[in-house]
Design an enzyme around this catalytic site. Structure first.
Site, short mmCIF file in Angstrom:
data_model
loop_
_atom_site.label_atom_id
_atom_site.label_comp_id
_atom_site.label_asym_id
_atom_site.label_seq_id
_atom_site.Cartn_x
_atom_site.Cartn_y
_atom_site.Cartn_z
N SER A 124 2.83 5.00 4.96
CA SER A 124 3.76 4.50 3.95
C SER A 124 5.20 4.82 4.33
O SER A 124 5.48 5.85 4.98
CB SER A 124 3.41 5.19 2.63
OG SER A 124 4.42 4.98 1.68
N TYR A 149 1.45 13.13 -2.77
CA TYR A 149 0.93 11.89 -2.19
C TYR A 149 1.60 11.62 -0.83
O TYR A 149 0.93 11.40 0.18
CB TYR A 149 1.16 10.69 -3.12
CG TYR A 149 0.99 9.37 -2.41
CD1 TYR A 149 -0.27 8.93 -2.02
CD2 TYR A 149 2.10 8.59 -2.05
CE1 TYR A 149 -0.42 7.74 -1.32
CE2 TYR A 149 1.95 7.42 -1.35
CZ TYR A 149 0.69 6.98 -0.99
OH TYR A 149 0.55 5.82 -0.28
N LYS A 153 0.19 11.56 3.37
CA LYS A 153 0.39 10.52 4.40
C LYS A 153 1.03 11.12 5.65
O LYS A 153 0.61 10.85 6.77
CB LYS A 153 1.27 9.39 3.84
CG LYS A 153 0.61 8.56 2.76
CD LYS A 153 -0.57 7.77 3.30
CE LYS A 153 -1.37 7.09 2.21
NZ LYS A 153 -2.65 6.57 2.65
P1 NAD Z 1 -6.08 0.73 -3.94
O1 NAD Z 1 -6.20 1.90 -4.85
O2 NAD Z 1 -6.08 -0.62 -4.53
O3 NAD Z 1 -7.21 0.80 -2.81
C1 NAD Z 1 -7.74 2.01 -2.34
C2 NAD Z 1 -9.26 1.89 -2.41
O4 NAD Z 1 -9.83 3.09 -1.91
C3 NAD Z 1 -9.78 1.70 -3.83
O5 NAD Z 1 -10.67 0.62 -3.85
C4 NAD Z 1 -10.50 3.02 -4.14
O6 NAD Z 1 -11.59 2.82 -5.02
C5 NAD Z 1 -10.92 3.48 -2.76
N1 NAD Z 1 -11.08 4.93 -2.60
C6 NAD Z 1 -10.22 5.90 -2.98
N2 NAD Z 1 -10.71 7.10 -2.62
C7 NAD Z 1 -11.89 6.89 -2.00
C8 NAD Z 1 -12.87 7.72 -1.42
N3 NAD Z 1 -12.73 9.06 -1.39
N4 NAD Z 1 -13.98 7.16 -0.89
C9 NAD Z 1 -14.14 5.82 -0.89
N5 NAD Z 1 -13.25 4.98 -1.43
C10 NAD Z 1 -12.14 5.50 -1.98
O7 NAD Z 1 -4.74 0.96 -3.08
P2 NAD Z 1 -3.97 -0.05 -2.12
O8 NAD Z 1 -2.70 -0.41 -2.77
O9 NAD Z 1 -4.88 -1.11 -1.64
O10 NAD Z 1 -3.61 0.94 -0.94
C11 NAD Z 1 -4.42 1.06 0.22
C12 NAD Z 1 -3.86 2.14 1.11
O11 NAD Z 1 -2.51 1.83 1.44
C13 NAD Z 1 -3.82 3.52 0.46
O12 NAD Z 1 -4.14 4.48 1.44
C14 NAD Z 1 -2.38 3.66 0.03
O13 NAD Z 1 -1.97 5.01 -0.03
C15 NAD Z 1 -1.66 2.91 1.13
N6 NAD Z 1 -0.36 2.39 0.72
C16 NAD Z 1 -0.27 1.63 -0.41
C17 NAD Z 1 0.97 1.15 -0.81
C18 NAD Z 1 1.10 0.35 -2.07
O14 NAD Z 1 2.23 0.29 -2.62
N7 NAD Z 1 0.07 -0.30 -2.58
C19 NAD Z 1 2.12 1.43 -0.05
C20 NAD Z 1 1.97 2.22 1.10
C21 NAD Z 1 0.73 2.69 1.48
C1 WQD Z 2 10.39 -0.19 -6.98
C2 WQD Z 2 11.76 -0.18 -7.65
C3 WQD Z 2 12.04 1.67 -9.16
C4 WQD Z 2 9.02 0.35 -12.07
C5 WQD Z 2 6.16 3.30 -4.48
C6 WQD Z 2 5.78 4.59 -3.81
C7 WQD Z 2 5.70 4.40 -2.32
C8 WQD Z 2 4.79 3.22 -1.97
C9 WQD Z 2 5.15 1.99 -2.74
C10 WQD Z 2 2.59 4.06 -1.57
C11 WQD Z 2 12.37 1.22 -7.74
C12 WQD Z 2 12.08 0.35 -9.91
C13 WQD Z 2 9.85 0.44 -10.97
C14 WQD Z 2 9.58 0.13 -13.35
C15 WQD Z 2 11.77 0.06 -12.33
N1 WQD Z 2 3.43 3.49 -2.31
N2 WQD Z 2 11.20 0.29 -11.10
N3 WQD Z 2 10.95 -0.02 -13.42
O1 WQD Z 2 8.95 3.62 -5.89
O2 WQD Z 2 9.70 1.96 -4.13
O3 WQD Z 2 7.45 2.91 -4.01
O4 WQD Z 2 5.21 2.29 -4.14
O5 WQD Z 2 2.76 4.54 -0.47
O6 WQD Z 2 5.23 5.60 -1.79
O7 WQD Z 2 6.77 5.57 -4.13
O8 WQD Z 2 7.92 1.29 -5.77
O9 WQD Z 2 7.34 -0.46 -7.39
O10 WQD Z 2 7.41 1.94 -8.16
O11 WQD Z 2 9.55 0.79 -7.61
O12 WQD Z 2 13.00 -0.08 -12.47
O13 WQD Z 2 8.91 0.07 -14.38
O14 WQD Z 2 11.60 -0.61 -9.02
O15 WQD Z 2 12.97 2.58 -9.68
O16 WQD Z 2 13.76 1.08 -7.57
P1 WQD Z 2 8.61 2.52 -4.98
P2 WQD Z 2 7.94 0.88 -7.29
#
Ligand code: NAD
Ligand code: WQD
Length: 342
Positions: A124, A149, A153
């Site tokens: 991330s 969190y 990562k």
């Molecule tokens: P998500 O929660 O939709 O998907 C994660 C999946 O993993 C879920 O289906 C959950 O049930 C499963 N899971 C969790 N723990 C588990 C375990 N111990 N065993 C088996 N299954 C398990 O999340 P996502 O948005 O699809 O994110 C996927 C990956 O990408 C995550 O690792 C997340 O940290 C990373 N990521 C997400 C974002 C984002 O904003 N969505 C941004 C950066 C990184």
């Molecule tokens: C985006 C912008 C908020 C909600 C997060 C995690 C990051 C990654 C992606 C996993 C910001 C603003 C949000 C609301 C708002 N996840 N906001 N009102 O914070 O950039 O990233 O998700 O790895 O680790 O931190 O994403 O969508 O929460 O926010 O004003 O109700 O929207 O302040 O500027 P963020 P977000």
């Protein structure tokens, strides 16, 4: 390739499964459904017209994982499974370390014992902390993460890198190949409207919050601060369409095939949009009004975060194709067609 997709029922995993299958790969999914439903996998099957082998199991369950590897010979694992709510990780750090680190440690051990040492890992942009440079390149030093969190990562990136380094030092003929993908802000949904993001409870992230306001489930959006040093005072982020992100994983597979060692890629568009830009783009793309109020800053938020996606462009031939209009349109299309999620 035969690919194990952990967390394949989740938001990014399900979209990636579609792209993998469409490109001719065989996908096996393991998920514990802690943040998803089996229906997501059924929808992937519907979109691709393929049958997917699905295991309901927790990655920390070593016996279950060993069985999965006994049943299948994998070429690579794409590892999405983990918990991802920043705020929750502050109040439940043990759960985050146990699940994200503990689950990955069991997975890596079972993988190596079965001779599968190819992995693509969901990292991330959060690992950059408060970034030292904008746009953020992969050379930008990792920053201090403000929450457990983010630390999971960052630590997992280091654990994975150490495994490869040790293999090289030990003269291992079959060293780990590891692609660390640092995602920026994934939004949007598959064009079919069959799969999308299905958050539990009130969404933490901006786009699902906006779509629920649009649907009338939530009254208004609170914008977290309008006094940042940005063009309109609201926070700027690099939003990326989830299908583009999914396609980045396909490209990462080509790096694995070339025995890449450890490589890191940003997956973003390279463009920053403010919260107000997103609200306006959403309104325009969908002909809807999004009522909002300005609230205080959210603790831990930074002003500006966007990527340089150049490295993935040059080395993988990958670039995001969808713009902000598609991101807003497809997010709403999913919400509209699935008012109660899966
Ligand atoms: P998500 O929660 O939709 O998907 C994660 C999946 O993993 C879920 O289906 C959950 O049930 C499963 N899971 C969790 N723990 C588990 C375990 N111990 N065993 C088996 N299954 C398990 O999340 P996502 O948005 O699809 O994110 C996927 C990956 O990408 C995550 O690792 C997340 O940290 C990373 N990521 C997400 C974002 C984002 O904003 N969505 C941004 C950066 C990184
Ligand atoms: C985006 C912008 C908020 C909600 C997060 C995690 C990051 C990654 C992606 C996993 C910001 C603003 C949000 C609301 C708002 N996840 N906001 N009102 O914070 O950039 O990233 O998700 O790895 O680790 O931190 O994403 O969508 O929460 O926010 O004003 O109700 O929207 O302040 O500027 P963020 P977000």
């Amino acid at each position: 390739m035969k690919i194990l997709v952990t967390g394949g029922a989740g938001y990014i995993g399900s979209h990636t499964a579609v792209e993998l299958i469409n490109a001719g790969h065989e996908v096996v999914i393991v998920d514990n459904f802690s943040n998803s439903k089996p229906e997501a996998v059924r929808r992937v099957e519907k979109i691709t017209n393929a049958e997917i082998r699905l295991y309901e199991a927790d990655l920390r369950d070593r016996t279950a994982l060993e069985q999965i590897f006994a049943d299948n010979l994998f070429d690579c694992c794409i590892h999405f499974a983990g918990m991802k709510a920043v705020g929750e990780s502050v109040s439940k750090p043990w759960e985050y370390y146990d699940n994200n680190i503990g689950g990955t440690m069991v997975l890596l051990d079972v993988m190596r014992k079965n001779g599968c040492k190819n992995i693509i890992f969901s990292s991330s942009a959060t690992v950059y902390g408060s970034p030292a440079e904008i746009p953020i390149t992969e050379n930008c030093p990792k920053g201090k993460c403000t929450n457990p969190y983010g630390r999971t990562k960052s630590m997992l990136e280091e654990i994975l890198t150490d495994l490869h380094t040790a293999d090289v030092k030990n003269g291992d003929k079959n060293p780990w190949n590891i692609v660390l993908l640092r995602y920026f802000n994934p939004v949007g949904a598959h064009k079919s409207g069959l799969i999308g993001e299905d958050p539990k409870g009130i969404p933490n992230n901006l786009m699902p919050f906006i779509t629920q306001v649009a649907a009338g489930k939530l009254g208004f959006l609170t914008i977290f601060g309008n006094d940042y040093d940005t063009h309109d005072g609201t926070g700027v982020r690099d939003y990326i369409h989830v299908v583009d992100l999914a396609k980045g994983h396909l490209k990462a597979l080509s790096a694995i095939e070339k025995k890449c060692g450890v490589v890191i890629y940003n997956l973003g568009t390279g463009r920053g949009y403010s919260v107000l830009d997103i609200v306006r783009a959403f309104e325009e793309a969908n002909g809807l009004k999004i009522p909002y109020k300005i609230g205080p800053r959210r603790p831990g938020d930074i002003a500006v975060c966007y990527s340089s996606p150049e490295k993935a462009g040059k080395e993988l031939g990958w670039a995001a194709e969808n713009g902000i209009v598609e991101m807003c349109r497809d997010s709403w299309n999913w919400q509209k067609n699935n008012p109660n999620g899966y």
